[in-house]
Design a protein around this motif. Sequence first.
Motif, PDB file in Angstrom:
ATOM      1  N   ILE A 105      73.282  59.295  50.883  1.00  0.00           N
ATOM      2  CA  ILE A 105      73.585  59.426  49.454  1.00  0.00           C
ATOM      3  C   ILE A 105      74.520  58.316  49.016  1.00  0.00           C
ATOM      4  N   ALA A 128      66.270  75.089  50.851  1.00  0.00           N
ATOM      5  CA  ALA A 128      67.099  74.255  49.975  1.00  0.00           C
ATOM      6  C   ALA A 128      67.545  72.986  50.692  1.00  0.00           C
ATOM      7  N   VAL A 129      67.966  73.129  51.946  1.00  0.00           N
ATOM      8  CA  VAL A 129      68.404  71.968  52.730  1.00  0.00           C
ATOM      9  C   VAL A 129      67.241  70.997  52.918  1.00  0.00           C
ATOM     10  N   LEU A 163      70.353  66.361  57.952  1.00  0.00           N
ATOM     11  CA  LEU A 163      71.349  66.833  56.994  1.00  0.00           C
ATOM     12  C   LEU A 163      72.704  66.176  57.257  1.00  0.00           C
ATOM     13  N   VAL A 179      66.775  68.962  49.789  1.00  0.00           N
ATOM     14  CA  VAL A 179      67.810  67.933  49.616  1.00  0.00           C
ATOM     15  C   VAL A 179      67.593  66.793  50.600  1.00  0.00           C
ATOM     16  N   VAL A 180      67.351  67.147  51.852  1.00  0.00           N
ATOM     17  CA  VAL A 180      67.168  66.116  52.881  1.00  0.00           C
ATOM     18  C   VAL A 180      65.932  65.271  52.582  1.00  0.00           C
ATOM     19  N   MET A 201      64.721  64.658  49.717  1.00  0.00           N
ATOM     20  CA  MET A 201      65.016  63.815  48.554  1.00  0.00           C
ATOM     21  C   MET A 201      65.863  62.613  48.971  1.00  0.00           C
ATOM     22  N   VAL A 202      66.851  62.849  49.823  1.00  0.00           N
ATOM     23  CA  VAL A 202      67.777  61.787  50.237  1.00  0.00           C
ATOM     24  C   VAL A 202      67.149  60.892  51.297  1.00  0.00           C
ATOM     25  N   ALA A 238      72.807  62.876  55.702  1.00  0.00           N
ATOM     26  CA  ALA A 238      72.588  62.860  54.254  1.00  0.00           C
ATOM     27  C   ALA A 238      73.764  62.269  53.464  1.00  0.00           C
TER      28      ALA A 238
END
Length: 197
Positions: free
Chosen positions: A138, A106-107, A131, A110-111, A113-114, A134
Motif C-alpha cells: 500500500i 474481507a482479507v 496480508l 483487500v489483499v 486489491m493491493v 500488504a
Amino acid sequence: MDQEQQVQEVTNLRGELEKQRAKHGKAVDLPQKKVEDLAKEKISLVEKNKFLQEKNKKMTKDHKDEVERLSKMRADADVQLVRSMQQIKDLAAERDLQELADLKTAVQAVVDMVDPIEGGEAGGKSLVERLREAPQKITGFLSETSRQYAAHVLGLVTSYWPGANSTPLGDGLSAKCSDEKFAKYLDEAKPVADKIV
C-alpha cells in the motif's frame, strides 16, 4: 368361760379382723389401684408409641420419596445444563467459524486489491503472508500514485508555460513563501485539482 363371753370374744376378734382387713385392705387396694393405673398408662403409651412409629415410617417414606424426587430433578437439571453448555459452545464455535470465514473473505478482497494475483497464482504465498506484505505494498502504491499525480500536474504546468523551470519544486516550498500564503495557494488550487482528478 361361758358362752356369752366366748361370743363376745369372737365378736371382738371379728371386729379386730375387720379393722385389720380395712387397714391392710387399703394398703393392698392402693398398690392394686396403682398397678391398674399403670396398666392403663402402659396401654396408652403402647398405642401412642405405635402411632408415632407409624407416623415416623410415613415421614421417612415421604422424606425418601422427596429426596428421590429432588435427586431426579437435580440429575435432570445437570443433564439440561450439560446440553445447554454444549449448545452454547456449538453456537459460539459456529459463530466464530462464520466470523473467520467473513474475515477471510474481507482479507482476501483487500489483499487481491493491493497485491493482485498474476497468472492465477499467488507465487506460493499464503493469504497470511500476502496480508503481512500488504502495508508495504500500500505504501509503495501510494508513493507511486503520488509520484504519478505530481508528474501529471508538473506536465500540465509545463504544457501552459513551456519555459518554466520545475527543478526547484523538488526542493519543497520556496523560502520566500510563508505558510499562510502557501495555505492560501492550496485553497485556490483545490477546485482545479478536483477537475484534474
